[in-house]
Every structure is written in structure tokens, then in C-alpha cells.
Design a protein around this motif. Structure first.
Motif, short mmCIF file in Angstrom:
data_model
loop_
_atom_site.label_atom_id
_atom_site.label_comp_id
_atom_site.label_asym_id
_atom_site.label_seq_id
_atom_site.Cartn_x
_atom_site.Cartn_y
_atom_site.Cartn_z
N PRO A 71 7.87 -7.10 -19.07
CA PRO A 71 6.81 -7.58 -18.53
C PRO A 71 6.40 -8.06 -17.10
O PRO A 71 6.93 -7.79 -16.63
CB PRO A 71 7.38 -9.30 -19.47
CG PRO A 71 8.71 -9.43 -18.61
CD PRO A 71 9.36 -7.93 -19.01
N VAL A 72 5.27 -8.01 -17.38
CA VAL A 72 4.71 -8.17 -15.68
C VAL A 72 3.91 -9.69 -15.33
O VAL A 72 2.88 -10.18 -15.93
CB VAL A 72 3.49 -6.89 -15.51
CG1 VAL A 72 3.26 -6.80 -13.58
CG2 VAL A 72 4.32 -5.23 -15.36
N VAL A 73 3.71 -10.30 -13.94
CA VAL A 73 3.19 -10.85 -13.44
C VAL A 73 2.27 -10.46 -13.10
O VAL A 73 2.65 -10.05 -11.56
CB VAL A 73 3.84 -12.29 -13.34
CG1 VAL A 73 3.38 -13.40 -12.66
CG2 VAL A 73 4.86 -13.11 -14.09
N ALA A 74 0.81 -10.77 -13.17
CA ALA A 74 -0.03 -9.72 -11.83
C ALA A 74 -1.29 -10.73 -11.69
O ALA A 74 -1.96 -11.35 -12.72
CB ALA A 74 0.28 -8.59 -12.20
N ARG A 75 -2.19 -10.62 -10.34
CA ARG A 75 -3.45 -11.35 -10.86
C ARG A 75 -3.80 -10.12 -11.38
O ARG A 75 -4.09 -8.92 -11.56
CB ARG A 75 -3.34 -10.97 -8.88
CG ARG A 75 -3.06 -12.30 -8.26
CD ARG A 75 -3.47 -12.07 -6.77
NE ARG A 75 -3.63 -13.01 -5.44
CZ ARG A 75 -2.04 -12.70 -4.92
NH1 ARG A 75 -2.15 -11.35 -3.87
NH2 ARG A 75 -1.70 -14.05 -4.37
N PRO A 76 -5.52 -10.86 -12.38
CA PRO A 76 -5.89 -9.64 -12.87
C PRO A 76 -7.40 -8.96 -12.08
O PRO A 76 -8.42 -10.05 -11.68
CB PRO A 76 -6.75 -10.96 -13.97
CG PRO A 76 -6.35 -12.25 -13.25
CD PRO A 76 -5.48 -12.30 -12.26
N VAL A 77 -6.57 -8.25 -11.20
CA VAL A 77 -7.76 -7.27 -10.70
C VAL A 77 -8.10 -6.18 -10.93
O VAL A 77 -6.78 -5.42 -11.60
CB VAL A 77 -7.49 -7.08 -8.94
CG1 VAL A 77 -7.09 -8.55 -8.40
CG2 VAL A 77 -5.99 -6.51 -8.74
N GLY A 78 -9.00 -5.37 -10.63
CA GLY A 78 -9.33 -3.73 -11.20
C GLY A 78 -8.85 -3.41 -12.38
O GLY A 78 -8.72 -4.17 -13.80
N GLY A 79 -7.99 -1.85 -12.37
CA GLY A 79 -7.64 -2.11 -13.29
C GLY A 79 -6.27 -2.72 -14.10
O GLY A 79 -5.87 -2.04 -15.31
N LEU A 99 1.64 -17.45 -9.68
CA LEU A 99 2.53 -16.21 -9.68
C LEU A 99 3.75 -16.83 -9.95
O LEU A 99 5.09 -15.99 -10.64
CB LEU A 99 2.26 -15.53 -9.22
CG LEU A 99 0.77 -14.87 -8.84
CD1 LEU A 99 0.52 -14.00 -7.63
CD2 LEU A 99 0.35 -13.58 -10.70
N ALA A 100 4.85 -16.88 -9.47
CA ALA A 100 5.88 -17.84 -9.27
C ALA A 100 6.50 -18.46 -10.35
O ALA A 100 7.80 -18.35 -10.73
CB ALA A 100 6.60 -18.69 -7.21
N GLU A 101 5.97 -19.25 -10.72
CA GLU A 101 5.88 -20.09 -11.62
C GLU A 101 6.00 -19.56 -13.08
O GLU A 101 6.72 -20.01 -14.17
CB GLU A 101 4.87 -21.67 -11.37
CG GLU A 101 4.98 -22.88 -12.96
CD GLU A 101 4.72 -22.02 -13.98
OE1 GLU A 101 5.24 -22.55 -15.22
OE2 GLU A 101 3.30 -21.58 -14.18
N ALA A 104 8.72 -17.16 -12.36
CA ALA A 104 10.12 -18.47 -13.00
C ALA A 104 10.09 -18.62 -14.13
O ALA A 104 11.50 -18.38 -15.26
CB ALA A 104 9.81 -19.47 -12.19
N ARG A 105 9.33 -18.77 -14.98
CA ARG A 105 9.19 -18.73 -16.07
C ARG A 105 9.25 -18.02 -17.30
O ARG A 105 10.63 -18.16 -18.13
CB ARG A 105 7.39 -19.70 -16.83
CG ARG A 105 7.63 -19.98 -18.23
CD ARG A 105 6.24 -20.29 -18.37
NE ARG A 105 5.10 -20.41 -17.97
CZ ARG A 105 4.33 -19.89 -17.93
NH1 ARG A 105 4.07 -19.36 -20.08
NH2 ARG A 105 2.84 -20.16 -17.56
#
Length: 148
Positions: A71-79, A99-101, A104-105
Motif C-alpha cells: 500500500p502507498v501513502v502519497a500526495r494526489p498529484v499527476g498520475g 502523510l506521516a499519520e 503510521a496508521r
């Protein structure tokens, strides 16, 4: 280091300065022999992928994690926003604390990690693998030929 990344060297130096003297942190680069096989191995043992770019094209690094059911935690930018769908195939956020929270979750919720990781792999399979594109092209051309 990504080719064509003008800020990469600057960021690399800043990270080295920040972690200087911490023997528990190891920075690995292609200059030290980290290439495709090593990156693949590291991705496969990763618990949660983190992608913090504020600008991005497609974001192949994200695809690689998702394909490996990470699973990925990311900023919703571009593709990236086409791949990491908040709450479905990963988690998104903008600020570093957010993003850190979320990372961590996920680290503390193995069931959520598994669910998002499996959904992420399925999403890549259904939308971004070349054989899926070929299948769509063939269906399109078939519909043209058959008049449907």
C-alpha cells in the motif's frame, strides 16, 4: 538518483547532513551498487510505500509498489492520483504531518495494509498493465470492424 532530477543531488546532500552520525540510517544510491534487482528486493520487503512528490508525471515508483501489493501513502498529484485512490488502493494527503499519520496508521493496521495492497495490485492489473491496453485496443478495433 533519478536521471534528469536537478534537485536530486541537493536533496541527497541535505539528507546526508540531516542524518550525519546516525549509525542506524543507511542511504543507498546507484553509485553504491543499488540497481534494479536491489530496488525490487527492497520494494518487496517494504511495509508501506511513501511518495511525497508535489509534482509528478505518471509515478512509476507508485505502480511498482502497488504491483507488489504494497500500500502507498502519497500526495494526489499527476498520475499518482490515478493510481492511489484514497481509502481504496492507498491513502492520500498533502501535509507532511498528514502523510506521516496515515503511514503510521497503516503500519499499525495489518488488515488495512493487506486490503489496500491487494486492491492496489488489482487496480494496476486492470488499468495499467500493457496486456490490458492491448485487450482494450483489440476490443475497440473489433467494434469498428463489426459495426458495434
Amino acid at each position: 538518483m533519478a536521471r534528469g532530477d536537478s534537485e536530486g543531488a541537493l536533496f541527497y546532500e541535505r539528507v546526508l547532513d540531516y542524518v550525519a552520525g546516525d549509525e542506524n540510517i543507511h542511504i543507498l544510491t546507484d553509485q553504491q551498487g543499488v540497481h534494479d534487482l536491489e530496488v525490487n528486493a527492497l520494494q518487496r520487503v517494504t511495509t508501506v510505500g511513501l511518495h511525497t512528490a508535489v509534482r509528478e508525471g505518471f509515478g512509476l515508483a507508485v505502480t511498482e509498489f502497488l504491483w507488489k501489493s504494497v500500500p502507498v501513502v502519497a500526495r494526489p498529484v499527476g498520475g499518482v492520483k490515478l493510481q492511489v485512490i484514497d481509502g481504496q488502493t492507498g491513502l492520500t494527503g498533502w501535509s507532511v504531518p498528514e502523510l506521516a499519520e496515515k503511514a503510521a496508521r497503516l503500519l499499525s493496521e495489518p488488515d488495512a495494509r493487506t486490503r489496500l495492497g491487494e486492491a492496489g495490485r488489482e487496480h494496476v492489473l486492470e488499468n495499467f498493465v500493457i496486456t490490458r491496453h492491448v485487450q482494450r485496443y483489440l476490443a475497440f478495433f473489433s467494434s469498428l470492424l463489426c459495426g458495434h
